[in-house]
Write a protein that holds these residues in place. Structure first.
Motif: not given
Length: 500
Positions: A338, A248-249, A376-377
């Motif tokens: 994720r 993520e990110n 998932n985000k």
């Protein structure tokens, strides 16, 4: 012995000579056919001994001198020779001594008929007197030959050992290469130039295959080696479980991290995920930046591939949690993983061009797994699985429902779930953790209300979940998803929970 002497017709007298038995015996004793032979004279009519080389020809019985015969002489060899002669009637024959089993030659010769007496000369000779030296020589030669053979065998063994050990080392290396065992320690090169070259070639092959296995799934390489069939373009339909993971990110992290720190983060993440997949028998397809694609049930078929994929996803997530805790203690930023899982019939095989192949999976089921990773985000979850995964292993996993969704490429909605643990495992990476059962049960209750259209009860249930699990992103999202026509007092009651 008497011979008359005449002069003309006038008888003058006679000449006589006497030869005593003792003189004849001494003569026979001195004139032997061989060192151990025995020659004697006997009367063939009654078997009496006329002359014998020692005193065995006579004996004293009751104070009377008595001449021995062939049947009662005190010599077992003479008696056996006489017995053999009487049985066979032959003048020459070979027999064994009854005393020691030695082979002897017996020869019986009659005096001329003009002699006037039925005498015979008997000679008994051990065969070894004639061939004994030859036998000794043969025995000596055999001993020498055996000794030389033993020395030769020792040198052959020594030389063959020096040759066989490096050859066996090469053989073990090739067997390890065939099984793709790259942990076998290397041995010093051989002093024999040709074998040293062979060892060098095997080492180069091992290094090449080890590097090759880093880019191609290990099971594909193993099948390629065992079958000996070159890789060609081609796919087959098979029911697979597909795995996608991402960070993520990570783009934002890469902008703020130093290159060395970025390399540590991405390498640690890829190592943890890859090892978790390998432990559960999965095939790592490719790395896509910070993403990982893997699948189960190809090229090696595994009947429990769905459960293995769930285990790999849990191992990856929980190991990254521990890594994040260590990084946070060091002042490094945390990264959130994720994962998306889906099982479906897809195409799997060698895809690419004639010059470059890639063993991969294609199809709608692969796309769904990739979409689940990204979804998932939206919900703030970690491991999102499809309903096909849940239906396959429902009894073995602990999961909670998320929501019915329609991913890109799909026309129909389907239920998705967040994977929390494996019910029957004691493994720290897989087992049910504290309050996982409670979170799952509360989410199931809220989801049932939501899917039934009772949004007021659903919002209340999600609010109850937030009271117990204040950081639950899924509950926060689902409260927002409930239609705004719910009662104002319920909205006010949940306002404080939402704000948290």
């Amino acid at each position: 012995m008497r011979i008359p002497i005449f002069r003309g017709v006038e008888f003058l007298g006679c000449a006589s000579a006497n030869i005593t038995v003792d003189v004849l015996s001494r003569f026979l004793d001195k004139h032997r056919a061989s060192a151990r032979s025995t020659t004697f004279v006997a009367d063939r009519s009654n078997g009496k001994i006329i002359a014998f080389p020692d005193k065995k020809g006579v004996r004293i019985e009751d104070g009377v001198l008595k001449i021995a015969t062939l049947t009662d002489i005190d010599d077992s060899v003479v008696r056996e020779a006489h017995r053999q002669r009487s049985r066979s009637g032959a003048d020459r024959f070979v027999f064994q001594s009854p005393a020691n089993g030695e082979d002897l030659i017996a020869a019986f010769a009659n005096f001329p008929s003009g002699f006037g007496q039925p005498w015979q000369v008997i000679t008994l000779t051990p065969i070894d007197d004639f061939v004994g030296t030859l036998k000794k020589t043969n025995r000596l030669m055999m001993v020498v030959i055996i000794g030389l053979t033993m020395v030769e065998l020792f040198f052959i063994y020594f030389a063959s050992s020096r040759l066989s050990r490096p050859v066996e080392n090469v053989s073990r290396q090739l067997q390890a290469i065939e099984s793709l065992d790259f942990d076998t320690p290397a041995r010093p090169p051989s002093n024999i130039q040709e074998i040293a070259r062979l060892e060098s070639a095997a080492s180069l092959l091992r290094t090449s295959l080890k590097s090759f296995s880093s880019f191609v799934p290990l099971d594909v390489v193993r099948q390629l080696i065992k079958s000996g069939i070159p890789l060609t373009l081609g796919v087959e339909a098979r029911f697979l479980t597909v795995f996608f993971s991402d960070l993520e990110n990570f783009s934002s992290h890469s902008e703020t991290l130093a290159p060395d720190d970025l390399l540590i983060h991405i390498s640690t993440y890829l190592e943890e995920v890859s090892s978790a997949i390998s432990e559960e028998g999965g095939t790592v397809d490719k790395f896509i930046g910070d993403g990982v694609m893997a699948f189960w049930n190809a090229p090696v078929q595994r009947p429990d591939h769905v459960l293995r994929a769930c285990a790999a996803a849990l191992r990856s997530a929980r190991r990254m949690e521990r890594v994040n805790d260590a990084w946070e203690a060091e002042g490094r930023p945390r990264i959130h993983i994720r994962i998306g899982l889906n099982c479906a019939h897809v195409l799997v095989g060698n895809v690419g061009s004639s010059n470059r192949l890639n063993y991969t999976a294609l199809g709608d089921g692969v796309n769904v797994a990739a979409r689940l990773e990204g979804i998932n985000k939206l919900f703030g979850t970690t491991i999102c699985i499809s309903d096909s995964i849940y239906d396959q292993v429902e009894a073995d996993i602990l999961a909670r429902p998320i929501k019915r969704v329609q991913v890109k490429g799909r026309k129909t909605e389907f239920m998705i779930y967040e994977l929390l643990a494996l019910r029957t495992s004691d493994d720290p990476d897989l087992r049910v953790r504290d309050r996982d059962e409670q979170l799952s049960a509360m989410t199931w209750l809220a989801s049932q209300k939501f899917e039934a259209g009772d949004f007021l009860a659903a919002e209340r249930a999600y609010c109850d979940t937030l009271k117990e699990f204040s950081e639950d992103s899924l509950a926060k999202f689902m409260i927002a998803e409930c239609p705004k026509k719910t009662q104002a007092d319920l909205s006010k009651s949940c306002q404080s929970v939402r704000s948290s």
